[in-house]
Design a protein around this motif. Structure first.
Motif, PDB file in Angstrom:
ATOM      1  N   PRO A   8       0.825  -1.219   0.000  1.00 53.54           N
ATOM      2  CA  PRO A   8       0.000   0.000   0.000  1.00 53.54           C
ATOM      3  C   PRO A   8       0.853   1.260   0.000  1.00 53.54           C
ATOM      4  N   THR A   9       0.270   2.317  -0.545  1.00 51.39           N
ATOM      5  CA  THR A   9       0.963   3.609  -0.586  1.00 51.39           C
ATOM      6  C   THR A   9       0.189   4.695   0.153  1.00 51.39           C
ATOM      7  N   ILE A  10      -1.082   4.425   0.491  1.00 48.02           N
ATOM      8  CA  ILE A  10      -1.898   5.389   1.225  1.00 48.02           C
ATOM      9  C   ILE A  10      -2.927   4.600   2.034  1.00 48.02           C
ATOM     10  N   LEU A  11      -3.277   5.113   3.209  1.00 53.34           N
ATOM     11  CA  LEU A  11      -4.196   4.400   4.095  1.00 53.34           C
ATOM     12  C   LEU A  11      -5.488   5.180   4.327  1.00 53.34           C
ATOM     13  N   ASN A  12      -5.921   5.873   3.294  1.00 50.58           N
ATOM     14  CA  ASN A  12      -7.230   6.518   3.290  1.00 50.58           C
ATOM     15  C   ASN A  12      -8.048   5.802   2.217  1.00 50.58           C
ATOM     16  N   PRO A  13      -9.080   5.044   2.603  1.00 53.95           N
ATOM     17  CA  PRO A  13      -9.818   4.240   1.619  1.00 53.95           C
ATOM     18  C   PRO A  13     -10.462   5.070   0.524  1.00 53.95           C
ATOM     19  N   HIS A  14     -10.772   6.326   0.787  1.00 54.54           N
ATOM     20  CA  HIS A  14     -11.424   7.156  -0.221  1.00 54.54           C
ATOM     21  C   HIS A  14     -10.433   7.814  -1.177  1.00 54.54           C
ATOM     22  N   ALA A  65      -3.059  15.199   4.131  1.00 56.49           N
ATOM     23  CA  ALA A  65      -3.455  14.918   5.511  1.00 56.49           C
ATOM     24  C   ALA A  65      -2.526  13.882   6.135  1.00 56.49           C
ATOM     25  N   PRO A  66      -1.954  14.161   7.301  1.00 56.25           N
ATOM     26  CA  PRO A  66      -1.077  13.190   7.966  1.00 56.25           C
ATOM     27  C   PRO A  66      -1.768  11.852   8.229  1.00 56.25           C
ATOM     28  N   ALA A  67      -3.097  11.896   8.446  1.00 56.01           N
ATOM     29  CA  ALA A  67      -3.837  10.668   8.739  1.00 56.01           C
ATOM     30  C   ALA A  67      -3.950   9.742   7.533  1.00 56.01           C
ATOM     31  N   ASN A  68      -3.554  10.190   6.354  1.00 62.31           N
ATOM     32  CA  ASN A  68      -3.497   9.294   5.196  1.00 62.31           C
ATOM     33  C   ASN A  68      -2.421   8.234   5.393  1.00 62.31           C
ATOM     34  N   LEU A  69      -1.466   8.530   6.257  1.00 61.73           N
ATOM     35  CA  LEU A  69      -0.359   7.607   6.520  1.00 61.73           C
ATOM     36  C   LEU A  69      -0.478   6.948   7.899  1.00 61.73           C
ATOM     37  N   PHE A 115      -7.085  -0.334  -0.346  1.00 65.97           N
ATOM     38  CA  PHE A 115      -8.374  -0.607   0.271  1.00 65.97           C
ATOM     39  C   PHE A 115      -8.229  -1.599   1.431  1.00 65.97           C
ATOM     40  N   GLU A 116      -7.513  -2.681   1.185  1.00 66.38           N
ATOM     41  CA  GLU A 116      -7.409  -3.720   2.195  1.00 66.38           C
ATOM     42  C   GLU A 116      -6.560  -3.291   3.380  1.00 66.38           C
ATOM     43  N   ALA A 117      -5.505  -2.532   3.124  1.00 66.17           N
ATOM     44  CA  ALA A 117      -4.679  -2.041   4.224  1.00 66.17           C
ATOM     45  C   ALA A 117      -5.436  -1.024   5.060  1.00 66.17           C
ATOM     46  N   SER A 118      -6.302  -0.231   4.427  1.00 67.52           N
ATOM     47  CA  SER A 118      -7.106   0.764   5.143  1.00 67.52           C
ATOM     48  C   SER A 118      -8.210   0.108   5.956  1.00 67.52           C
ATOM     49  N   ARG A 119      -8.758  -0.973   5.422  1.00 67.77           N
ATOM     50  CA  ARG A 119      -9.922  -1.615   6.048  1.00 67.77           C
ATOM     51  C   ARG A 119      -9.603  -2.195   7.427  1.00 67.77           C
TER      52      ARG A 119
END
Length: 252
Positions: free
Chosen positions: A56-62, A206-210, A70-74
């Motif tokens: 994954p490269t980003i942890l914001n599902p949207h 957004a920092p929360a993307n990571l 998607f799976e890493a964010s979920r």
């Protein structure tokens, strides 16, 4: 393998291992009334390693760019509900599944009302409320954000918080696909207090993307985009409120 989340760690790496992923697929979820409580200590046996061919490269599902995101964010974020392998809606952040019988689905098909679970907290301890669902729609539908999940929300006219734990989704027209928004991997709810300042062209900054703040059973403690994600148990997950939950891999 028991499908109940332990209190250990999850490592999501970037090496290809299709057999390992298949072997790690969880069986059908146990009943919450009969499942064994999660272990409270962390040991080597409490670590699950998931090896993907692409990390994954980003942890914001949207803002996700594929299943890897998607799976890493979920693991950290949750939708209102999701479909299981039998096509049945299973509640996550919702207290119940709307229907004509319980009045959640409007008879004219132009709205659906969701009752939300109470006492749910984000991984930073802040309460989850209907305002977070409303904000998630505002974020996803904002063209400046460029949400990759926006197509799932195009039929919506408005989303309103009736009270702190009730959300009403109004559709532009009668909509038989009322269960599309806020459902499954395209529907996780974002915390308003974290993303409100990034609802626009700066969404990807957004920092929360990571390092996401979610309501799910795990929180991220280390993330190297394109390489590895390390998760640990979320101490604010609903077990703290006397509620233990299982997660079937078919309900992601």
């Amino acid at each position: 393998m028991n499908n109940k989340f332990s209190r250990g760690q999850i490592f999501a790496g970037s090496l290809l291992s299709i057999l390992l992923l298949s072997a790690c697929s969880a069986p059908k979820a146990e009943s919450p009334t009969t499942s064994t409580p999660a272990a409270t200590s962390s040991a080597a046996g409490d670590t699950l390693r998931l090896l993907y061919w692409q990390a994954p490269t980003i942890l914001n599902p949207h803002l996700a760019q594929g299943n890897k995101d998607f799976e890493a964010s979920r693991i950290t974020y949750e939708p209102l509900a999701s479909f299981d392998k039998d096509g049945k809606l299973v509640a996550f952040l919702a207290a119940e599944i709307p229907s004509l019988e319980n009045g959640g689905v409007a008879k004219d098909g132009k709205s659906v009302t969701w009752k939300l679970k109470q006492g749910v907290k984000w991984s930073d301890g802040k309460p989850f409320t209907a305002a977070d669902v409303v904000f998630t729609y505002q974020f996803v539908s904002n063209p400046s954000v460029g949400a990759t999940t926006a197509a799932n929300y195009q039929a919506i006219k408005s989303v309103e918080a009736i009270d702190d734990y009730t959300v009403k989704i109004n559709f532009q027209n009668p909509n038989p696909a009322w269960s599309l928004p806020f459902i499954g991997s395209n529907g996780p709810i974002l915390p308003r207090h974290i993303f409100e300042s990034y609802n626009g062209s700066k969404a990807r900054e957004a920092p929360a993307n990571l390092i996401p703040v979610g309501t799910g059973p795990y929180k991220v403690v280390d993330f190297k985009p394109g390489d590895i994600v390390i998760y640990e148990a979320n101490s604010f997950f609903r077990e703290a409120n006397g509620e233990t939950e299982n997660l079937d891999s078919s309900e992601l």
